[in-house]
Scaffold this active site. Sequence first.
Site, PDB file in Angstrom:
ATOM      1  CE  LYS A   1      -4.394   1.129   0.183  1.00 43.13           C
ATOM      2  NZ  LYS A   1      -5.605   0.444  -0.280  1.00 43.13           N
TER       3      LYS A   1
ATOM      4  CG  ASP B   1      -7.312   3.573  -0.744  1.00 49.67           C
ATOM      5  OD1 ASP B   1      -7.829   2.458  -0.602  1.00 49.67           O
ATOM      6  OD2 ASP B   1      -7.332   4.436   0.163  1.00 49.67           O
TER       7      ASP B   1
HETATM    8  P1  NDP Z   1     -12.819   8.039  -2.779  1.00 50.91           P
HETATM    9  O1  NDP Z   1     -11.742   9.031  -2.571  1.00 50.91           O
HETATM   10  O2  NDP Z   1     -13.353   7.809  -4.131  1.00 50.91           O
HETATM   11  O3  NDP Z   1     -14.058   8.387  -1.831  1.00 50.91           O
HETATM   12  C1  NDP Z   1     -13.911   8.475  -0.449  1.00 50.91           C
HETATM   13  C2  NDP Z   1     -15.235   8.924   0.137  1.00 50.91           C
HETATM   14  O4  NDP Z   1     -15.162   8.846   1.565  1.00 50.91           O
HETATM   15  C3  NDP Z   1     -15.568  10.375  -0.188  1.00 50.91           C
HETATM   16  O5  NDP Z   1     -16.955  10.508  -0.258  1.00 50.91           O
HETATM   17  C4  NDP Z   1     -15.007  11.117   1.012  1.00 50.91           C
HETATM   18  O6  NDP Z   1     -15.607  12.365   1.252  1.00 50.91           O
HETATM   19  C5  NDP Z   1     -15.351  10.147   2.129  1.00 50.91           C
HETATM   20  N1  NDP Z   1     -14.422  10.349   3.238  1.00 50.91           N
HETATM   21  C6  NDP Z   1     -13.069  10.357   3.197  1.00 50.91           C
HETATM   22  N2  NDP Z   1     -12.561  10.625   4.412  1.00 50.91           N
HETATM   23  C7  NDP Z   1     -13.627  10.789   5.219  1.00 50.91           C
HETATM   24  C8  NDP Z   1     -13.760  11.082   6.594  1.00 50.91           C
HETATM   25  N3  NDP Z   1     -12.685  11.279   7.368  1.00 50.91           N
HETATM   26  N4  NDP Z   1     -15.015  11.149   7.100  1.00 50.91           N
HETATM   27  C9  NDP Z   1     -16.107  10.963   6.312  1.00 50.91           C
HETATM   28  N5  NDP Z   1     -16.028  10.696   5.011  1.00 50.91           N
HETATM   29  C10 NDP Z   1     -14.813  10.604   4.480  1.00 50.91           C
HETATM   30  O7  NDP Z   1     -12.265   6.680  -2.135  1.00 50.91           O
HETATM   31  P2  NDP Z   1     -12.761   5.188  -2.389  1.00 50.91           P
HETATM   32  O8  NDP Z   1     -14.215   5.156  -2.587  1.00 50.91           O
HETATM   33  O9  NDP Z   1     -11.855   4.593  -3.378  1.00 50.91           O
HETATM   34  O10 NDP Z   1     -12.380   4.503  -0.989  1.00 50.91           O
HETATM   35  C11 NDP Z   1     -13.295   4.464   0.116  1.00 50.91           C
HETATM   36  C12 NDP Z   1     -12.860   3.395   1.099  1.00 50.91           C
HETATM   37  O11 NDP Z   1     -12.847   2.115   0.424  1.00 50.91           O
HETATM   38  C13 NDP Z   1     -11.449   3.542   1.684  1.00 50.91           C
HETATM   39  O12 NDP Z   1     -11.443   3.033   2.995  1.00 50.91           O
HETATM   40  C14 NDP Z   1     -10.606   2.645   0.788  1.00 50.91           C
HETATM   41  O13 NDP Z   1      -9.420   2.208   1.441  1.00 50.91           O
HETATM   42  C15 NDP Z   1     -11.582   1.494   0.594  1.00 50.91           C
HETATM   43  N6  NDP Z   1     -11.306   0.651  -0.568  1.00 50.91           N
HETATM   44  C16 NDP Z   1     -11.270   1.189  -1.817  1.00 50.91           C
HETATM   45  C17 NDP Z   1     -11.038   0.360  -2.904  1.00 50.91           C
HETATM   46  C18 NDP Z   1     -11.108   0.868  -4.302  1.00 50.91           C
HETATM   47  O14 NDP Z   1     -11.088   0.036  -5.219  1.00 50.91           O
HETATM   48  N7  NDP Z   1     -11.208   2.168  -4.530  1.00 50.91           N
HETATM   49  C19 NDP Z   1     -10.734  -1.070  -2.721  1.00 50.91           C
HETATM   50  C20 NDP Z   1     -10.905  -1.546  -1.372  1.00 50.91           C
HETATM   51  C21 NDP Z   1     -11.152  -0.695  -0.343  1.00 50.91           C
HETATM   52  P3  NDP Z   1     -14.839  13.715   0.823  1.00 50.91           P
HETATM   53  O15 NDP Z   1     -15.017  13.816  -0.650  1.00 50.91           O
HETATM   54  O16 NDP Z   1     -15.505  14.775   1.600  1.00 50.91           O
HETATM   55  O17 NDP Z   1     -13.393  13.529   1.226  1.00 50.91           O
END
Ligand code: NDP
Length: 448
Positions: A129, A169
């Site tokens: 990672k 991510d």
């Molecule tokens: P994105 O950046 O596309 O989206 C993240 C989302 O989570 C946004 O809506 C963001 O809001 C919100 N967010 C981030 N930080 C916070 C916080 N502190 N409190 C509340 N909301 C928050 O990321 P992903 O969708 O790719 O990833 C989301 C999760 O899924 C992570 O934990 C990641 O590790 C996990 N994951 C992702 C994978 C992938 O293929 N993308 C694979 C496996 C796991 P804002 O825009 O306001 O920051």
Amino acid sequence: MQEAAKYIEDTYAKILKRDPDQIEFLQAVKEFIGSIEPVFTAHPEFIQQNILEQMIEPERIIQFRIPWMNDQGETKVNRGFRVQFNSANGPYKGGLRFHTSVNQSIVKFLGFEQIFKNSLTGLPIGGGKGGSDFDPKGKSDNEVMRFCQSFMTELQQHIGPDLDVPAGDIGVGAREIGYLYGQYKRLNGSKAGVLTGKPVFLGGSLGRTEATGYGVVYFTDKMLQDTGESFKNKKVVVSGSGNVAIYAIQKVHELGGKVIACSDSDGYIWDPDGIDYTTIKQLKEVERERISEYVQYHPKAYYYEGSIWDIEKEYQVALPCATQNEIDGENAKKMIEKGVIAVAEGANMPSNLDAIAVYQEAQILYAPGKAANAGGVAVSALEMSQNSQRLSWSFEEVDEKLESIMESIYIEVRDTAKTYHMPGNFVVGANIAGFMKIAQSMISQGLV
Ligand code: NDP
């Protein structure tokens, strides 16, 4: 005290002494070791070979400086990381996160979870990672491009299609992967297999964008079906509105459920008609807007500031898809009061240890992220296969393979929990099933 329990406790004490400030990493290790004692009791050779301490220490951590220039001509400096955690099963594989909170503890926790997740997919990939404390929010495309180019100028010497294959991510989507790949190619020539999650015209796999969100819903569906339930007519809350959340919302609706709320880091929206995922997609992927804008297009919807887990509505399924530790014990109790029967994690470690204890006490279905969100990395591994064979599978082919991988993971996790006399405990099932393949692989290769 039993030998296995003492070995695990002593190992944790060493880790705690080494890195006392790495809160998230210690939490991930604690959650993991809480369920693996039966394996060490059954396999004393794992204790003799000190396999746990080997597994908890990353093979390598790379930390580097990322200087870049903003649109005003000012020089900015961020910090970059790549944790190459475990290569027993294949090249290091795991995403890059760009978020202000990124530090060594966060990338180590994510890398540690990634080892077991990747192992559960049954595909030949190790765990890694990386990321940076750079915040892409509010930056122009040119600023993001210059940052990505500087990041890759350093990272490129540590990665390769058979060595280490990063992906996206939080904060790293198709735009960032495109810029990162462009810089890698400039320095090393065309090697599509060095990154996954690429835009399709650069060798990306159809279905990768949707894979994590779809995968978590497929996993949840199998879990519900096993108890005679389904998504049909269930109300669902999904946190986040990024890559994972958007496609989880789409798939829930396809399976007959209704997502009533989703969020970003400022607040959440509730829509009695069900969240329209196409509006979220437009707002988040195209316009890079805040979720509060949704109500302009859907007048019946409401926007609330604060945590989505404070929602005052009844619902049955929770899919946390935002970030780590978004749900604590109090949030979890509230979920149960609102009628939740299943929680499946699209995000990595969104539930803290108190929240997990509440789910287990209430005996609801609970799927930890390392099993439920493995669909993204599984399709990344399919992208690697397509790149190395110079093939391009259709969306339907990839989606079918994804569903079948998620079903296999579910069955393996469920059956492992049963074998270790804790039926229904998918934390135990995921941790032990993921661990066994790595431990056996490491032992068969000797000390390396
Ligand atoms: P994105 O950046 O596309 O989206 C993240 C989302 O989570 C946004 O809506 C963001 O809001 C919100 N967010 C981030 N930080 C916070 C916080 N502190 N409190 C509340 N909301 C928050 O990321 P992903 O969708 O790719 O990833 C989301 C999760 O899924 C992570 O934990 C990641 O590790 C996990 N994951 C992702 C994978 C992938 O293929 N993308 C694979 C496996 C796991 P804002 O825009 O306001 O920051």
